[in-house]
Design an enzyme around this catalytic site. Structure first.
Site, PDB file in Angstrom:
ATOM      1  N   LYS A  91       1.849 -39.219  87.563  1.00 43.41           N
ATOM      2  CA  LYS A  91       1.316 -40.485  88.074  1.00 43.41           C
ATOM      3  C   LYS A  91       0.620 -40.187  89.400  1.00 43.41           C
ATOM      4  CE  LYS A  91       1.129 -45.034  87.667  1.00 43.41           C
ATOM      5  NZ  LYS A  91       0.318 -45.703  86.645  1.00 43.41           N
ATOM      6  N   ASP A 122      12.822 -37.300  81.203  1.00 44.97           N
ATOM      7  CA  ASP A 122      14.069 -37.905  80.741  1.00 44.97           C
ATOM      8  C   ASP A 122      13.766 -39.142  79.898  1.00 44.97           C
ATOM      9  OD1 ASP A 122      16.722 -38.490  80.500  1.00 44.97           O
ATOM     10  OD2 ASP A 122      17.026 -39.114  82.572  1.00 44.97           O
TER      11      ASP A 122
END
Ligand code: ATP
Length: 347
Positions: A173, A230
């Site tokens: 990001k 994750d």
């Protein structure tokens, strides 16, 4: 003789461990692989019994082993696996996601590997309260960790030949987190320039979450930071059919721990319906790792056999309820062992 530390875990852990041990014993005796499974106590049960989730004796047993197979651990997971990942510098978390025949996957062609950085990010445990009404968590990102996870991902991509194409997508990001994610993105670009045979692209994590649902079959290797990996790997596992069939490996320079991608699933513990494929396929990854590390051809065969037998039983509809089937945990293990017998040891 390989010494493999085996942690039975909590919740569904002991059930899927029993199923996995059955398969490992059959494989080892069929292929003549010398392997001793060393019982290691760790997790909630160890905490209740000894006051520590990872007693000293357990740590010693792990340190004295060649590798570790670990079933999921309950509430004390952070004191065991997060601790071990850091202690043993198991920097790469490898999560293959594959749709086998018979699985209720969003697309039949799903076959990707998520390569997740395993030591840094907001999981570094640096969380602080600022007064009583605010808290911060520090996102740690170093060039060393980014470079080595990117290298690992490109090496995996180079070994894969999927649809004649090898590709790595770096997920981050960096448009918002310009320093931390920006460093990760720059490192991935650096490494990519040394692998001209591997197609490289980048994707923002929110777009990736969407594309995993829209066109999951187009992904090959995803390399990403700890927390994104994750979350995305649970999503990807479910898209491929079930989190209960999702294996993973924590790899370092000289040691590795193999464990399901899921947690201890207390909601179904003790019912005999937990899917053991996550731990069985994790064991397959262990054989592959042993094969690479020691040049052991028999371990390479064991890994291929696990894959072939899992594919075969699923295509016959032998699967646990989470995958839409009616088989129990041990039914799946027995079916794999029977399938192994049919192969005559040829993977
Ligand atoms: P954690 O935070 O440790 O990942 P969790 O409670 O968020 O744990 P899981 O324990 O992974 O999540 O369980 C999520 C859901 O997936 C539960 O409904 C659980 O029953 C199901 N599940 C997980 N593993 C299996 C499995 N091996 N077989 C069948 N269902 C499973």
């Amino acid at each position: 003789m390989y010494r493999i530390a085996f942690i039975d875990g909590d919740g569904i852990g002991p059930e899927i461990s029993r199923a996995t041990r059955l398969v490992l014993d059959a494989l080892n005796s069929m292929l003549g692989i010398g392997m001793r499974l060393v019982d290691v106590e760790a997790g909630d049960a160890a905490l209740a019994r000894y006051g520590r989730a990872l007693p000293e004796e357990s740590l010693d047993a792990i340190m004295g082993s060649d590798a570790c197979i670990k079933a999921p651990i309950g509430e004390s997971a952070a004191d065991v696996i997060v601790y071990l990942r850091r202690l043993l510098d198991l920097y790469a978390n490898i999560r293959p996601v594959k749709a086998y025949p018979g699985m209720r996957a969003l697309s039949d062609g799903i076959d990707m590997v998520i390569v997740r950085e395993n030591t840094e990010d907001v999981y570094s445990g640096l969380e602080y309260d600022i007064g009583s009404d605010a808290s911060i968590a520090i996102k740690v990102t170093t060039r060393r960790a980014c470079m080595r996870i990117a290298e690992h991902a490109f090496r995996i991509a180079r070994k894969r030949r999927r649809n004649g194409r090898r590709s790595v997508v770096a997920v981050h990001k960096a448009n918002l987190l310009r320093r931390t994610d920006g460093l990760f993105a720059r490192c991935c670009r650096d490494v990519a320039s040394r692998y001209p045979d591997v197609r490289f692209s980048e994707m923002y994590v929110d777009a990736c979450a969407m594309h995993l649902i829209r066109r999951p079959e187009e992904f090959d290797v995803i390399v990403t930071m700890n927390m994104y990996g994750d979350i995305l790997s649970d999503e990807a596992a479910q898209i491929a059919g079930s989190l209960g069939a999702a294996p993973s490996a924590n790899i370092g320079e000289s040691y590795a721990i193999f464990e399901p991608a899921h947690g201890s699933a207390p909601d179904i513990a003790g019912k005999g319906i937990a899917n053991p494929l996550s731990l069985i396929l994790s064991s397959g990854m262990m054989y592959e790792w042993l094969a690479g590390r020691y040049g052991d051809e028999r371990c390479a065969r064991a890994s291929a056999l696990i894959e072939a037998c899992v594919r075969s039983i699923l295509s016959k509809g032998i699967m646990t309820p989470d995958m839409g089937g009616r088989s129990g945990t041990m039914d799946v293990a027995h079916a794999i062992v029977e399938e192994l017998g049919h192969t005559g040891g040829v993977g």
